[in-house]
Structures are given as C-alpha cells and as structure tokens.
Write a protein that holds these residues in place. Structure first.
Motif, PDB file in Angstrom:
ATOM      1  N   ALA A 179       1.015  -1.732   0.343  1.00 26.76           N
ATOM      2  CA  ALA A 179      -0.354  -0.207   0.265  1.00 26.76           C
ATOM      3  C   ALA A 179       0.973   1.016   0.299  1.00 26.76           C
ATOM      4  CB  ALA A 179      -0.953  -0.382   1.200  1.00 26.76           C
ATOM      5  N   ALA A 180       2.111   1.199   0.550  1.00 24.80           N
ATOM      6  CA  ALA A 180       2.740   2.285   0.592  1.00 24.80           C
ATOM      7  C   ALA A 180       3.910   2.730  -0.414  1.00 24.80           C
ATOM      8  CB  ALA A 180       3.557   2.153   2.193  1.00 24.80           C
ATOM      9  N   LEU A 181       3.772   1.641  -1.254  1.00 27.56           N
ATOM     10  CA  LEU A 181       4.375   1.569  -2.650  1.00 27.56           C
ATOM     11  C   LEU A 181       3.004   2.317  -3.940  1.00 27.56           C
ATOM     12  CD1 LEU A 181       7.085   0.962  -4.001  1.00 27.56           C
ATOM     13  CD2 LEU A 181       6.133  -1.287  -5.063  1.00 27.56           C
ATOM     14  N   ASP A 182       2.252   1.734  -3.206  1.00 26.18           N
ATOM     15  CA  ASP A 182       1.006   2.354  -4.288  1.00 26.18           C
ATOM     16  C   ASP A 182       1.241   3.940  -4.294  1.00 26.18           C
ATOM     17  OD1 ASP A 182       0.710  -0.391  -5.502  1.00 26.18           O
ATOM     18  OD2 ASP A 182      -0.947  -0.307  -4.250  1.00 26.18           O
ATOM     19  N   VAL A 183       0.884   3.992  -3.055  1.00 26.90           N
ATOM     20  CA  VAL A 183       1.005   5.135  -2.520  1.00 26.90           C
ATOM     21  C   VAL A 183       2.006   6.342  -3.363  1.00 26.90           C
ATOM     22  CG1 VAL A 183       0.756   7.614  -0.610  1.00 26.90           C
ATOM     23  CG2 VAL A 183      -0.775   5.811  -0.869  1.00 26.90           C
ATOM     24  N   SER A 184       2.911   5.888  -2.771  1.00 22.32           N
ATOM     25  CA  SER A 184       4.433   6.612  -3.856  1.00 22.32           C
ATOM     26  C   SER A 184       4.143   7.002  -5.088  1.00 22.32           C
ATOM     27  CB  SER A 184       5.558   5.747  -2.936  1.00 22.32           C
ATOM     28  OG  SER A 184       6.614   6.850  -2.946  1.00 22.32           O
ATOM     29  N   THR A 185       4.125   5.626  -5.009  1.00 23.21           N
ATOM     30  CA  THR A 185       4.183   5.173  -7.164  1.00 23.21           C
ATOM     31  C   THR A 185       2.695   6.451  -7.388  1.00 23.21           C
ATOM     32  OG1 THR A 185       4.507   3.783  -6.869  1.00 23.21           O
ATOM     33  CG2 THR A 185       3.131   4.425  -9.039  1.00 23.21           C
ATOM     34  N   ASP A 186       2.322   6.325  -6.624  1.00 18.59           N
ATOM     35  CA  ASP A 186       0.832   7.686  -7.072  1.00 18.59           C
ATOM     36  C   ASP A 186       1.016   9.167  -7.192  1.00 18.59           C
ATOM     37  OD1 ASP A 186      -1.149   5.726  -8.091  1.00 18.59           O
ATOM     38  OD2 ASP A 186      -1.770   5.454  -6.719  1.00 18.59           O
ATOM     39  N   GLN A 222       2.873  14.139  -9.456  1.00 16.11           N
ATOM     40  CA  GLN A 222       3.929  15.443  -8.973  1.00 16.11           C
ATOM     41  C   GLN A 222       4.495  15.456 -10.899  1.00 16.11           C
ATOM     42  OE1 GLN A 222       6.955  15.343  -5.555  1.00 16.11           O
ATOM     43  NE2 GLN A 222       5.218  14.308  -4.284  1.00 16.11           N
ATOM     44  N   THR A 223       4.806  14.664 -11.356  1.00 15.60           N
ATOM     45  CA  THR A 223       5.030  14.402 -12.546  1.00 15.60           C
ATOM     46  C   THR A 223       4.669  14.516 -13.262  1.00 15.60           C
ATOM     47  OG1 THR A 223       6.523  12.670 -11.974  1.00 15.60           O
ATOM     48  CG2 THR A 223       6.372  13.262 -14.253  1.00 15.60           C
ATOM     49  N   MET A 224       3.482  14.829 -14.063  1.00 20.88           N
ATOM     50  CA  MET A 224       2.271  15.134 -15.201  1.00 20.88           C
ATOM     51  C   MET A 224       1.861  16.373 -14.530  1.00 20.88           C
ATOM     52  SD  MET A 224      -0.479  11.959 -15.379  1.00 20.88           S
ATOM     53  CE  MET A 224      -1.292  12.709 -16.873  1.00 20.88           C
ATOM     54  N   TRP A 240       1.507  22.640 -14.193  1.00 18.36           N
ATOM     55  CA  TRP A 240       0.421  23.573 -13.156  1.00 18.36           C
ATOM     56  C   TRP A 240       1.836  22.992 -11.855  1.00 18.36           C
ATOM     57  CZ3 TRP A 240      -3.254  25.981 -14.491  1.00 18.36           C
ATOM     58  CH2 TRP A 240      -3.875  25.692 -15.724  1.00 18.36           C
ATOM     59  N   ALA A 241       2.983  23.002 -11.590  1.00 20.27           N
ATOM     60  CA  ALA A 241       4.315  23.047 -10.717  1.00 20.27           C
ATOM     61  C   ALA A 241       4.784  23.546 -10.768  1.00 20.27           C
ATOM     62  CB  ALA A 241       3.561  21.111  -9.790  1.00 20.27           C
ATOM     63  N   GLU A 242       6.139  23.587  -9.645  1.00 22.04           N
ATOM     64  CA  GLU A 242       7.125  24.378 -10.674  1.00 22.04           C
ATOM     65  C   GLU A 242       7.930  22.403 -11.385  1.00 22.04           C
ATOM     66  OE1 GLU A 242      10.451  25.461  -8.117  1.00 22.04           O
ATOM     67  OE2 GLU A 242       8.977  26.676  -6.585  1.00 22.04           O
TER      68      GLU A 242
END
Length: 136
Positions: free
Chosen positions: A104-111, A116-118, A124-126
C-alpha cells in the motif's frame, strides 16, 4: 487478544502491563490489516502458528510467576527474561505490521510521484521541464 487482556488485568506491574498493552494494540492492528487485505493471510502462517501462541504462553507464565508471591532468584530471572523478550516481540510485531502495509505504501508513493510529474509536465507545478509555473 482476550487471553492477553485477562493476563494483563491479573498482572499488577505497571511496566509489564504497558508492554502487554502495546502488544495487544499491535496484534489488533495486524488482525485489522489482514482483515482488510485477506490476500496477505499467507504471510501470517508463522505468526499464527508459532509467534502468537508462544507469546501468549510467555505472558501466562509471567502471570503465574507473579502470582506465586515469593520472588526467588529463579522466578525473578524468568520474569526479567520474559520482560526483555516482550520488548523484542513488540518490535518484531511492529515490523510485521509495517511489512503488511508495504504494498500500500509503494502504491501511494508511486501515485504521488506520477501526479507530481504530470503536474510539472503540464505546467501546473514547478518543473524541470519548463523551468517554471504555467502562465508565468
């Protein structure tokens, strides 16, 4: 959990009582995690067949030693060993619980990383892509 609670209620010592309470709490959280994610039950075999019954046995032995009344060297030594072992068990069970949440932590980290990348890519972000924010 019921057996641990009963033993804890029967043992008057504050330090040992806190260790057993911590143990009850982490075991309850382990059971809740497996209940929510039944696919993880396979990882619980050794926990259920050895670690948990042996832990209950140690706590019950402590309760029995504590109820003897006299505290000779053998009883004091055994109780001290059980107290140290409960510290180790608590740490190990916390690690087990943490491992149950690893996917679950890995899934959250990936999401989080993907969004952030998108956001950066879309301006829309630095961003390292455009050098700034959208509409600058």
């Amino acid at each position: 959990l019921r057996i641990l609670r009963e033993a804890n209620d029967a043992i008057p010592g504050e330090v040992i009582s806190q260790k057993i309470s911590n143990l009850e709490h982490v075991i309850r959280r382990i059971f809740e995690s497996v209940s929510k994610h039944p696919g993880r039950i396979g990882e619980m075999e050794r926990f259920m067949e050895y670690y948990l019954p042996t832990t209950v046995k140690l706590v019950n032995a402590y309760r029995d030693f504590d109820s003897v009344g006299t505290q000779g060297a053998n009883i004091s030594s055994a109780k001290a060993e059980i107290e140290r072992t409960l510290d180790t068990i608590n740490q190990a069970f916390e690690r087990l619980l943490d491992d149950l949440y690893q996917d679950a932590a890995l899934d959250v980290s990936t999401d989080a990383s993907v969004i952030q990348t998108m956001l950066k890519k879309d301006g829309w972000a630095e961003s390292d892509f455009t050098g700034g924010m959208k509409n600058e």
